[in-house]
Design an enzyme around this catalytic site. Structure first.
Site, PDB file in Angstrom:
ATOM      1  N   LYS A  88      -3.137   8.335   3.297  1.00 58.37           N
ATOM      2  CA  LYS A  88      -4.191   7.875   3.992  1.00 58.37           C
ATOM      3  C   LYS A  88      -4.130   8.546   5.711  1.00 58.37           C
ATOM      4  O   LYS A  88      -4.924   9.305   6.401  1.00 58.37           O
ATOM      5  CB  LYS A  88      -4.602   6.590   4.263  1.00 58.37           C
ATOM      6  CG  LYS A  88      -5.247   6.041   3.116  1.00 58.37           C
ATOM      7  CD  LYS A  88      -6.276   6.704   2.468  1.00 58.37           C
ATOM      8  CE  LYS A  88      -6.814   6.125   0.973  1.00 58.37           C
ATOM      9  NZ  LYS A  88      -8.036   7.077   0.650  1.00 58.37           N
ATOM     10  N   TYR A  91       0.750  -1.239   0.067  1.00 60.11           N
ATOM     11  CA  TYR A  91       0.003  -0.018  -0.056  1.00 60.11           C
ATOM     12  C   TYR A  91       0.882   1.261  -0.007  1.00 60.11           C
ATOM     13  O   TYR A  91       0.479   2.215  -0.591  1.00 60.11           O
ATOM     14  CB  TYR A  91      -1.095  -0.050   1.203  1.00 60.11           C
ATOM     15  CG  TYR A  91      -2.224   0.700   1.119  1.00 60.11           C
ATOM     16  CD1 TYR A  91      -3.156   0.292   0.291  1.00 60.11           C
ATOM     17  CD2 TYR A  91      -2.325   1.793   1.822  1.00 60.11           C
ATOM     18  CE1 TYR A  91      -4.394   0.793   0.106  1.00 60.11           C
ATOM     19  CE2 TYR A  91      -3.647   2.776   1.685  1.00 60.11           C
ATOM     20  CZ  TYR A  91      -4.577   2.087   0.843  1.00 60.11           C
ATOM     21  OH  TYR A  91      -5.836   2.997   0.325  1.00 60.11           O
TER      22      TYR A  91
HETATM   23  P1  NAD Z   1     -12.473   4.032  -7.746  1.00 51.79           P
HETATM   24  O1  NAD Z   1     -11.413   3.840  -8.724  1.00 51.79           O
HETATM   25  O2  NAD Z   1     -13.592   3.644  -8.208  1.00 51.79           O
HETATM   26  O3  NAD Z   1     -12.660   5.674  -7.175  1.00 51.79           O
HETATM   27  C1  NAD Z   1     -11.498   6.490  -7.151  1.00 51.79           C
HETATM   28  C2  NAD Z   1     -11.527   7.509  -7.867  1.00 51.79           C
HETATM   29  O4  NAD Z   1     -10.847   8.601  -7.766  1.00 51.79           O
HETATM   30  C3  NAD Z   1     -12.167   7.724  -9.147  1.00 51.79           C
HETATM   31  O5  NAD Z   1     -13.386   7.982  -9.598  1.00 51.79           O
HETATM   32  C4  NAD Z   1     -11.062   8.622  -9.847  1.00 51.79           C
HETATM   33  O6  NAD Z   1     -11.738   9.293 -11.077  1.00 51.79           O
HETATM   34  C5  NAD Z   1     -10.943   9.424  -8.786  1.00 51.79           C
HETATM   35  N1  NAD Z   1      -9.829  10.397  -9.056  1.00 51.79           N
HETATM   36  C6  NAD Z   1      -8.374  10.120  -8.919  1.00 51.79           C
HETATM   37  N2  NAD Z   1      -7.664  11.057  -9.446  1.00 51.79           N
HETATM   38  C7  NAD Z   1      -8.629  12.018  -9.564  1.00 51.79           C
HETATM   39  C8  NAD Z   1      -8.268  13.701  -9.696  1.00 51.79           C
HETATM   40  N3  NAD Z   1      -7.127  14.051  -9.980  1.00 51.79           N
HETATM   41  N4  NAD Z   1      -9.442  14.275  -9.651  1.00 51.79           N
HETATM   42  C9  NAD Z   1     -10.604  13.736  -9.660  1.00 51.79           C
HETATM   43  N5  NAD Z   1     -11.001  12.660  -9.136  1.00 51.79           N
HETATM   44  C10 NAD Z   1      -9.805  11.699  -9.335  1.00 51.79           C
HETATM   45  O7  NAD Z   1     -11.835   3.187  -6.433  1.00 51.79           O
HETATM   46  P2  NAD Z   1     -12.553   3.522  -4.913  1.00 51.79           P
HETATM   47  O8  NAD Z   1     -12.024   1.851  -4.113  1.00 51.79           O
HETATM   48  O9  NAD Z   1     -13.967   3.405  -4.991  1.00 51.79           O
HETATM   49  O10 NAD Z   1     -11.853   4.441  -4.108  1.00 51.79           O
HETATM   50  C11 NAD Z   1     -12.582   5.321  -3.535  1.00 51.79           C
HETATM   51  C12 NAD Z   1     -11.934   5.776  -2.264  1.00 51.79           C
HETATM   52  O11 NAD Z   1     -11.968   4.701  -1.351  1.00 51.79           O
HETATM   53  C13 NAD Z   1     -10.464   6.092  -2.245  1.00 51.79           C
HETATM   54  O12 NAD Z   1      -9.995   7.195  -1.504  1.00 51.79           O
HETATM   55  C14 NAD Z   1      -9.762   4.847  -1.946  1.00 51.79           C
HETATM   56  O13 NAD Z   1      -8.550   4.852  -1.288  1.00 51.79           O
HETATM   57  C15 NAD Z   1     -10.510   4.429  -0.476  1.00 51.79           C
HETATM   58  N6  NAD Z   1     -10.787   3.095  -0.222  1.00 51.79           N
HETATM   59  C16 NAD Z   1     -10.823   2.101  -1.125  1.00 51.79           C
HETATM   60  C17 NAD Z   1     -10.861   0.988  -0.595  1.00 51.79           C
HETATM   61  C18 NAD Z   1     -10.801  -0.413  -1.368  1.00 51.79           C
HETATM   62  O14 NAD Z   1     -10.692  -1.664  -1.102  1.00 51.79           O
HETATM   63  N7  NAD Z   1     -11.573  -0.231  -2.719  1.00 51.79           N
HETATM   64  C19 NAD Z   1     -10.776   0.519   0.865  1.00 51.79           C
HETATM   65  C20 NAD Z   1     -10.486   1.611   1.643  1.00 51.79           C
HETATM   66  C21 NAD Z   1     -10.717   2.970   1.052  1.00 51.79           C
END
Ligand code: NAD
Length: 268
Positions: free
Chosen positions: A175, A168
């Site tokens: 984070k 990570y």
């Molecule tokens: P995802 O890829 O569906 O979403 C990530 C989003 O970030 C995308 O829509 C992308 O367009 C956006 N993004 C990236 N760079 C950008 C920029 N410059 N301007 C505007 N938007 C931008 O993936 P996800 O897993 O739904 O991620 C959403 C959040 O959840 C993130 O913060 C991720 O770290 C967090 N998260 C995810 C998990 C997991 O296991 N999937 C677990 C804990 C936290």
């Protein structure tokens, strides 16, 4: 209106009718932001979607074919002026904003595997700019369009903010910064009755999670070792998001709520 719980003496509901929510971070149907969008709409909120670029808009267009008069705004959060413009535009179309969901993260693929010590300065800055810093302009410009009664801001974290999850890497640092921001922004925004919280979610399959080296190991460990003995669902993240975006959590701010089957309490 959903989340209806009644007893002989009291009744709690989550009804977001007449509330305006702005959701950043829908990339496709697997996105956490999409799951949150769905539950906020079921609760009655009017949801505006903020997408990163034209390519993702085409993906979103396919998800919202049954929406009436959708409000979609482009915003790459790497420029503060884009964030300001997005909130100005949404406010002109929908009026006061009540809820903002920041569900955004980005790091170069080569910085999501290997040794953390090898992270480049450029890769470090990029990951923190998009994944952590962006919460500041989002909060600042959202607050300008929130009503005097206040509002809610929610972001998405992961337990790697607190402990080592190999692979990570730089996103752990991002984070950790994000969770610190949540506490500081809660303090800044408290006098405006704007609450700022985060969900620390367990692993779920999305576009972003799949590029993390070690993601499968994280998911397996969570299923095997968490108190609930299983992985979480994306709907469980959305349910907690709904609670944090509603008056049911009116006394909660600066908080990081773990939705991870309890994995974070384990020592082994
Ligand atoms: P995802 O890829 O569906 O979403 C990530 C989003 O970030 C995308 O829509 C992308 O367009 C956006 N993004 C990236 N760079 C950008 C920029 N410059 N301007 C505007 N938007 C931008 O993936 P996800 O897993 O739904 O991620 C959403 C959040 O959840 C993130 O913060 C991720 O770290 C967090 N998260 C995810 C998990 C997991 O296991 N999937 C677990 C804990 C936290």
């Amino acid at each position: 209106m959903i989340g209806h719980l009644s007893t002989m003496r009291c009744m709690y509901t989550i009804d977001l009718t007449d509330k305006v929510a702005v959701v950043f971070g829908v990339a496709n149907h697997r996105s956490i932001a999409w799951s949150i969008t769905s539950i906020l709409r079921k609760a009655g909120a009017n949801v505006a979607l903020v997408y990163q670029n034209e390519r993702l808009k085409r993906s979103i267009d396919k998800l919202i074919t049954d929406w009436e008069d959708p409000v979609l705004v482009e915003c790459d959060v790497s420029e503060d002026s884009n964030v300001k413009r997005a909130f100005d535009e949404i406010s002109i179309r929908l009026g006061k904003i009540d809820i903002v969901v920041h569900s955004i993260a980005f790091a170069n693929r080569e910085d999501l595997g290997g040794r953390f010590v090898d992270t480049s300065r450029e890769g470090f800055n990029l990951a923190l700019e998009i994944s952590s810093y962006s919460l500041l302009p989002v909060t600042k410009y959202a607050a300008m369009h929130m009503s005097p009664e206040g509002g809610n801001i929610l972001t998405m974290s992961f337990q790697a903010a607190e402990k080592v999850f190999p692979g990570y890497n730089v996103m752990s640092t991002a984070k950790a910064a994000l969770e610190s921001e949540v506490r500081q922004l809660a303090h800044d925004m408290g006098p405006l009755n704007i609450r700022v919280n985060a969900i620390s979610a367990g692993p779920v399959d999305t576009l972003s999670s799949r590029v993390i080296a070690g993601y499968s190991a994280m998911k397996k460990a969570a299923a095997e070792r968490s108190p609930l003995g299983r992985n979480i669902t994306i709907e469980e993240i959305a349910q907690t998001a709904l609670y944090l975006c509603s008056d049911l959590s009116s006394g909660v701010t600066g908080e990081v709520v773990h939705v991870d089957s309890g994995y974070h309490v384990m020592g082994i």
